[in-house]
Design an enzyme around this catalytic site. Structure first.
Site, PDB file in Angstrom:
ATOM      1  N   ASN A  90     -26.382 -19.371  11.354  1.00 28.60           N
ATOM      2  CA  ASN A  90     -26.462 -18.254  12.299  1.00 28.60           C
ATOM      3  C   ASN A  90     -27.284 -17.107  11.743  1.00 28.60           C
ATOM      4  O   ASN A  90     -28.135 -16.542  12.431  1.00 28.60           O
ATOM      5  CB  ASN A  90     -25.057 -17.751  12.633  1.00 28.60           C
ATOM      6  CG  ASN A  90     -24.505 -18.432  13.867  1.00 28.60           C
ATOM      7  OD1 ASN A  90     -24.916 -18.137  14.977  1.00 28.60           O
ATOM      8  ND2 ASN A  90     -23.623 -19.377  13.665  1.00 28.60           N
ATOM      9  N   ARG A 150     -22.165 -22.876   9.302  1.00 29.68           N
ATOM     10  CA  ARG A 150     -22.165 -22.061  10.514  1.00 29.68           C
ATOM     11  C   ARG A 150     -22.677 -20.660  10.211  1.00 29.68           C
ATOM     12  O   ARG A 150     -23.562 -20.145  10.882  1.00 29.68           O
ATOM     13  CB  ARG A 150     -20.765 -21.984  11.106  1.00 29.68           C
ATOM     14  CG  ARG A 150     -20.714 -21.140  12.384  1.00 29.68           C
ATOM     15  CD  ARG A 150     -19.310 -20.976  12.896  1.00 29.68           C
ATOM     16  NE  ARG A 150     -18.724 -22.277  13.247  1.00 29.68           N
ATOM     17  CZ  ARG A 150     -17.763 -22.864  12.556  1.00 29.68           C
ATOM     18  NH1 ARG A 150     -17.267 -22.284  11.483  1.00 29.68           N
ATOM     19  NH2 ARG A 150     -17.292 -24.025  12.934  1.00 29.68           N
ATOM     20  N   SER A 174     -18.441 -26.795   7.254  1.00 30.02           N
ATOM     21  CA  SER A 174     -18.753 -26.225   8.576  1.00 30.02           C
ATOM     22  C   SER A 174     -18.745 -24.701   8.517  1.00 30.02           C
ATOM     23  O   SER A 174     -19.602 -24.046   9.114  1.00 30.02           O
ATOM     24  CB  SER A 174     -17.756 -26.735   9.615  1.00 30.02           C
ATOM     25  OG  SER A 174     -16.510 -26.103   9.446  1.00 30.02           O
TER      26      SER A 174
END
Lengths: 225, 162
Positions: free
Chosen positions: A173, A169, A165
């Site tokens: 992003n 992430r 994660s």
């Protein structure tokens, strides 16, 4: 639109800059070297003339900035995990620079999954190391069965989920922001990208750096509790 | 983009080196400077505190010294007063003695003078009386001439000595 698609693919692909003995060195690694060299040089230059008595305004600013960054690291992790604060602060600086270096025309290294995966890998190693260091191997193994034995599989899964994660992430992003910025630049190359660049390149980049460090710190704190 | 390869390992190595570099070249010098400054400030503060305490002690000492001095002064003044009183008494006594001596001397002198003067005068008067008595026995008639002669003689004596 085909033109945009092609250029996007080209921008998104992390090129191999050069090969040494058949090993391809990717752009992200080279940009990381550039960042390392620049920060090293800046650090040496900035810290070469530090004064104990009557520090100048520049020195005070530098001291304040460095102390603040260190405080972010130790602040997240608390007094107990003080020794991991420096790593968090260092990573915060790296991701912060890596995310925003697109402004200077480099490809952000964090746009390469190798980099975010490496960061996440190091984070999970540090998290588990902190746990083992604090509780001992037995205590660390026992902590998987806490608070009740039934959650053990989930806790084991977490060892993989946490870094995944973290990695995804950050990667998602940065690449999302990058794609949006490219699209905006395609629509109107001047004026319009400025406010968006403020958000996507600077704000989002720094926020993601903080989030990454914050979560890593939180996991370490959890591990050493 | 979505590939994992040997560059992951390179990045890990890079990150480890990055961490070491940042620690050595950025955090360490800055933290050193800050702790040095704190130490310097602390030492200066301690120094100031020490000086303050020293000054306080010095002040106390001074006060004690002053009190001592006052006491000493009072003692000396009292002693001086006492001595002055004794001296005064001595002097007065001395003066009194000397005055008495002078008075006595004067008295003795006066006595002596008196004896010196009165003695011959008495003898003279006695002789005079004897002379007159013998004369009056010799002549009885010429009384007034005799009286004048006596007065004359007495006046001469008076003018000469007394």
């Amino acid at each position: 639109m085909g033109n945009l698609g092609e250029s996007l693919i080209e921008e998104l692909t992390c090129e191999t800059v050069f090969t040494v003995h058949g090993i391809g060195i990717s752009e992200s690694v080279v940009v990381t070297w550039v960042i390392m060299a620049a920060v090293l040089l800046a650090s040496i230059l900035l810290t070469s003339r530090l004064k104990v008595e009557n520090p100048g305004r520049g020195q005070l600013l530098l001291e304040h900035a460095v102390v603040s960054i260190q405080n972010i690291g130790t602040g997240i992790i608390g007094e107990e995990g003080r020794q991991y604060g420096a790593y968090l602060s260092a990573i915060l600086i790296y991701i912060g620079i890596a995310n925003t270096i697109g402004i200077l025309g480099f490809k952000p290294p964090t746009k390469d999954m190798n980099v975010t995966a490496a960061l996440a890998l190091m984070s999970i190693i540090l998290i588990e190391f902190a746990g083992i260091h604090k509780k001992g191997v037995r205590g660390w193994l026992k902590s998987f069965a806490e608070p009740i034995a039934i959650v053990t599989p989930i806790n084991i899964l977490e060892v993989f989920i946490k870094p995944l994660s973290l990695c995804m992430r950050l990667f998602g992003n940065v690449i999302g922001a990058f794609v949006i910025m490219k699209l905006i630049e395609h629509i109107l190359p001047w004026v319009l990208p400025v406010p968006f660049s403020m958000y996507f390149d600077i704000f989002d980049g720094l926020i993601q750096a903080y989030v990454f460090v914050f979560l890593t710190g939180l996991f370490i704190k959890e591990a050493i509790e | 983009m979505l590939r994992l390869d040997i560059n992951l390992l390179f990045t890990v190595i890079n990150l480890v080196i990055w961490y070491i570099l940042i620690r050595i070249f950025l955090f360490k010098p800055i933290n050193n400077i800050i702790s040095k400054r704190e130490a310097s400030i602390k030492s200066r503060y301690d120094e100031a505190q020490a000086i303050k305490e020293e000054a306080q002690a010095e002040k106390e000492k001074c006060r004690a010294f002053q009190a001592n001095l006052e006491e000493e002064k009072a003692k000396i003044v009292a002693q001086a007063n006492e001595k002055a009183r004794i001296d005064y008494d001595n002097i007065v006594e001395d003066a009194r003695k000397r005055a008495k001596q002078i008075v006595d001397d004067s008295k003795r002198e006066a006595e002596f003078q008196k004896e010196n003067i009165v003695g011959p005068a008495e003898e003279e008067i006695r002789a005079l009386i004897m002379d007159i008595a013998s004369k009056s026995l010799a002549s009885t008639d010429n009384d007034s001439a005799l009286y004048d002669q006596f007065l004359e003689k007495a006046g001469e004596m008076n003018n000469a000595g007394l």
